[in-house]
Design a protein around this motif. Structure first.
Motif, PDB file in Angstrom:
ATOM      1  N   ILE A 209       0.835  -1.204   0.000  1.00 28.50           N
ATOM      2  CA  ILE A 209       0.000   0.000   0.000  1.00 28.50           C
ATOM      3  C   ILE A 209       0.865   1.248   0.000  1.00 28.50           C
ATOM      4  O   ILE A 209       0.552   2.243  -0.658  1.00 28.50           O
ATOM      5  CB  ILE A 209      -0.967  -0.031   1.193  1.00 28.50           C
ATOM      6  CG1 ILE A 209      -2.038  -1.097   0.955  1.00 28.50           C
ATOM      7  CG2 ILE A 209      -1.618   1.331   1.408  1.00 28.50           C
ATOM      8  CD1 ILE A 209      -3.068  -1.220   2.046  1.00 28.50           C
ATOM      9  N   GLN A 210       2.004   1.216   0.715  1.00 28.54           N
ATOM     10  CA  GLN A 210       2.920   2.351   0.672  1.00 28.54           C
ATOM     11  C   GLN A 210       3.442   2.574  -0.741  1.00 28.54           C
ATOM     12  O   GLN A 210       3.562   3.714  -1.199  1.00 28.54           O
ATOM     13  CB  GLN A 210       4.101   2.108   1.613  1.00 28.54           C
ATOM     14  CG  GLN A 210       3.781   2.254   3.085  1.00 28.54           C
ATOM     15  CD  GLN A 210       5.035   2.166   3.923  1.00 28.54           C
ATOM     16  OE1 GLN A 210       5.917   2.998   3.817  1.00 28.54           O
ATOM     17  NE2 GLN A 210       5.117   1.127   4.741  1.00 28.54           N
ATOM     18  N   ALA A 211       3.764   1.465  -1.425  1.00 26.35           N
ATOM     19  CA  ALA A 211       4.250   1.585  -2.799  1.00 26.35           C
ATOM     20  C   ALA A 211       3.177   2.191  -3.694  1.00 26.35           C
ATOM     21  O   ALA A 211       3.467   3.005  -4.578  1.00 26.35           O
ATOM     22  CB  ALA A 211       4.677   0.222  -3.326  1.00 26.35           C
ATOM     23  N   ARG A 212       1.930   1.802  -3.462  1.00 24.76           N
ATOM     24  CA  ARG A 212       0.844   2.349  -4.273  1.00 24.76           C
ATOM     25  C   ARG A 212       0.638   3.834  -3.980  1.00 24.76           C
ATOM     26  O   ARG A 212       0.416   4.644  -4.878  1.00 24.76           O
ATOM     27  CB  ARG A 212      -0.437   1.553  -4.028  1.00 24.76           C
ATOM     28  CG  ARG A 212      -1.629   2.019  -4.841  1.00 24.76           C
ATOM     29  CD  ARG A 212      -2.611   0.914  -5.091  1.00 24.76           C
ATOM     30  NE  ARG A 212      -2.086  -0.069  -6.027  1.00 24.76           N
ATOM     31  CZ  ARG A 212      -2.821  -1.034  -6.596  1.00 24.76           C
ATOM     32  NH1 ARG A 212      -4.105  -1.137  -6.315  1.00 24.76           N
ATOM     33  NH2 ARG A 212      -2.285  -1.883  -7.441  1.00 24.76           N
ATOM     34  N   LEU A 213       0.725   4.218  -2.704  1.00 21.91           N
ATOM     35  CA  LEU A 213       0.574   5.628  -2.345  1.00 21.91           C
ATOM     36  C   LEU A 213       1.715   6.479  -2.908  1.00 21.91           C
ATOM     37  O   LEU A 213       1.546   7.683  -3.097  1.00 21.91           O
ATOM     38  CB  LEU A 213       0.500   5.786  -0.830  1.00 21.91           C
ATOM     39  CG  LEU A 213      -0.843   5.438  -0.179  1.00 21.91           C
ATOM     40  CD1 LEU A 213      -0.730   5.501   1.332  1.00 21.91           C
ATOM     41  CD2 LEU A 213      -1.939   6.371  -0.677  1.00 21.91           C
ATOM     42  N   ALA A 214       2.865   5.842  -3.158  1.00 19.33           N
ATOM     43  CA  ALA A 214       3.981   6.581  -3.754  1.00 19.33           C
ATOM     44  C   ALA A 214       3.643   7.082  -5.150  1.00 19.33           C
ATOM     45  O   ALA A 214       4.315   7.973  -5.675  1.00 19.33           O
ATOM     46  CB  ALA A 214       5.227   5.701  -3.798  1.00 19.33           C
ATOM     47  N   LEU A 215       2.583   6.507  -5.747  1.00 18.33           N
ATOM     48  CA  LEU A 215       2.138   6.977  -7.051  1.00 18.33           C
ATOM     49  C   LEU A 215       1.305   8.256  -6.934  1.00 18.33           C
ATOM     50  O   LEU A 215       0.811   8.757  -7.945  1.00 18.33           O
ATOM     51  CB  LEU A 215       1.309   5.883  -7.746  1.00 18.33           C
ATOM     52  CG  LEU A 215       2.025   4.544  -7.979  1.00 18.33           C
ATOM     53  CD1 LEU A 215       1.081   3.550  -8.627  1.00 18.33           C
ATOM     54  CD2 LEU A 215       3.273   4.735  -8.827  1.00 18.33           C
ATOM     55  N   ALA A 216       1.142   8.757  -5.705  1.00 13.45           N
ATOM     56  CA  ALA A 216       0.408  10.006  -5.473  1.00 13.45           C
ATOM     57  C   ALA A 216       1.335  11.020  -4.817  1.00 13.45           C
ATOM     58  O   ALA A 216       1.197  11.334  -3.633  1.00 13.45           O
ATOM     59  CB  ALA A 216      -0.814   9.738  -4.606  1.00 13.45           C
ATOM     60  N   PRO A 217       2.312  11.559  -5.555  1.00  8.78           N
ATOM     61  CA  PRO A 217       3.297  12.467  -4.949  1.00  8.78           C
ATOM     62  C   PRO A 217       2.682  13.753  -4.409  1.00  8.78           C
ATOM     63  O   PRO A 217       3.191  14.334  -3.448  1.00  8.78           O
ATOM     64  CB  PRO A 217       4.267  12.755  -6.095  1.00  8.78           C
ATOM     65  CG  PRO A 217       3.499  12.453  -7.347  1.00  8.78           C
ATOM     66  CD  PRO A 217       2.581  11.333  -6.988  1.00  8.78           C
TER      67      PRO A 217
END
Length: 513
Positions: A265-273
């Motif tokens: 989920i952290q990796a996915r949230l990284a797609l929202a800079p």
């Protein structure tokens, strides 16, 4: 872990082979040049016959026997060979994944079984790892090499077009994405979930390294390309597949070979800079110059909060720690360290104190949140504060909380109560991301999802600047609470763990970055 600077390095060389009966023995023999160099402390060559249908298996067996005899005669054991085989042809990417499972060198590099590349360039690539904080080194055929065979202009145009498109999607400025010679730190390479079976491995690796914020270097290499009459295999259909692969991996968030859903989920949230920037903008004015962040995860927020006089980023997940150590390289004010907030500090560890202890979305994971706050207090210097974020709203607890390992969600009164029990007063308490609470309720309570969709993440990123401006006016409960906690003067707090051992609040000595 970041590669230490030293005089030599161990290397694993992957050699995918498919129907190369006339070239493979000479190509493998060339690799012996690596053993002559002081740059290589140890070389293991892992040859994967990818279901060859010509006489390649016989050629490889003859070569293996010859090398076994040389080893028995007292030849140097610095160079070792491992021969593996796929029963059916699966593609270059599949062969690389098979070799990677057996790799033990510090750096892994791909070497083709033909004679288009010369391994003397591998030595130049390894030197970069020794002299620079490199995570990956690409050998470029178009960056001013000493020798390059003149061949197939239209093929080169296609290569440059695909490289340009891949650079656009990854925000890199590579000159040759489709080069065979790619060297990557083995620990990093093993932590990336590679899935391409064929030449689509090339854009997959470049894009995923970029998304992992790897430090990529590029050096010119010599190139002796083959014509199709001489056995070159890549064609126009591979170019079409490459276009689809670039789009696929640009949208993908499968960046970590880890079964921890929190990392995913952290990796996915990284797609929202833009969303991460909003979080950082909220926390930045609350932090002092000497910060310890407890539970830094992949370090996306930490990157937004530095530079500082000192910033210690901690976590307990080995993959996250490796990511933090890579981020810390070249930043003298930043340190990565292991720290388990749910356990007593290790005895004999180095004392570290801070004017700010930052703890974002960690407390809800722990059974003993009061004890955790006591340990945070012990990390503070005189006059220091704890900056804390926790999920708000017990009624919003759902499947997303379960998959993330949350024990609870807090109300404002819950947070004040546990803070007071740990010897803190709440200096300020504000809400964050009110619109997000609606999305959390929809996904976790109604739809019972276990992750956010990529479309939702894209919408979150797109809307974050507007949400930041309107957040205080939205008539919804906040998704998170942001609290600033100050130790109550004169308050005596029991700083012992369950076994009666004193908790010093020390962090284990940080690993060198």
């Amino acid at each position: 872990m970041t590669m230490p600077k030293k005089g030599s390095i161990s290397v694993s060389v992957f050699v995918p082979v498919y129907n190369e009966q006339y070239f493979v023995a000479a190509s493998l023999d060339r690799l012996k040049i690596l053993a002559e160099s002081e740059l290589c402390s140890r070389i293991e060559v892992i040859v994967v016959d990818d279901g060859s249908t010509d006489r390649t298996p016989q050629v490889l067996e003859r070569f293996r026997r010859q090398e076994a005899l040389r080893s028995a005669d007292g030849a140097s054991r610095k160079l070792t060979w491992l021969f593996l085989r796929h029963e059916a042809n699966r593609g270059k990417g599949a062969a690389v994944r098979t070799a990677l499972k057996h790799a033990t060198g510090e750096v892994s590099v791909i070497h083709d079984a033909d004679l288009e590349y010369h391994p003397k360039d591998i030595l130049r690539m390894l030197r970069v790892f020794i002299e620079q904080p490199a995570d990956a080194v690409f050998g470029s055929r178009f960056a001013g090499s000493e020798v390059r065979r003149v061949l197939m202009y239209r093929h080169q145009l296609g290569n440059k077009f695909l490289t340009c498109l891949c650079n656009l999607m990854s925000n890199l400025n590579l000159s040759d994405v489709w080069t065979c010679y790619k060297a990557v730190r083995t620990s990093l390479l093993k932590s990336i979930p590679l899935c391409a079976d064929d030449f689509r491995l090339e854009p997959e690796l470049a894009i995923k390294l970029a998304k992992r914020r790897a430090r990529i270097f590029e050096i010119p290499i010599d190139y002796f390309g083959r014509s199709y009459e001489e056995g070159k295999k890549i064609g126009w259909k591979d170019g079409l597949r490459a276009l689809a692969a670039i789009a696929r991996f640009w949208m993908s968030d499968e960046l970590y070979a880890d079964d921890d859903p929190g990392v995913g989920i952290q990796a996915r949230l990284a797609l929202a800079p833009r969303y991460i920037a909003w979080v950082a903008d909220t926390l930045r004015p609350l932090c002092g110059e000497r910060v310890i962040e407890v539970g830094s995860g992949l370090g996306r927020v930490a990157l937004q909060l530095i530079p500082r006089e000192s910033f210690t980023a901690t976590d307990i997940n080995p993959l996250c720690l490796e990511e933090l150590e890579r981020i810390a390289a070249g930043r003298p004010y930043l340190t990565a360290a292991y720290f388990d907030l749910g356990a007593a500090a290790a005895p004999g560890s180095a004392q570290i104190s801070a004017d700010t202890v930052l703890c974002t979305n960690v407390l809800e994971h722990l059974d003993d949140d009061r004890g955790a706050l006591v340990r945070l207090r012990a990390l503070l210097a005189e006059g220091g504060r704890v900056v804390l974020t926790v999920p708000n709203g017990p009624g919003n607890f759902g499947t997303l909380d379960q998959i993330l390992g949350h024990r609870r969600r807090y109300s404002a009164d819950d947070l004040r109560r546990v803070a007071r029990a740990a010897g803190f007063e709440v200096e300020s308490l504000t809400g964050f991301n009110r619109l997000g609470s609606l999305a959390w309720f929809l996904n976790g309570r109604i739809l019972r999802r276990k992750s956010f969709g990529l479309v939702q993440i894209a919408l979150l990123d797109l809307m974050s600047p507007l949400m930041k401006r309107l957040d205080r006016w939205i008539p919804l409960p906040p998704l998170d609470l942001v609290a600033v906690l100050s130790p109550i003067p004169g308050e005596k707090t029991d700083l012992t763990d369950a076994a009666g051992a004193p908790q010093t609040g020390a962090l284990p000595a940080a690993r060198a970055a």
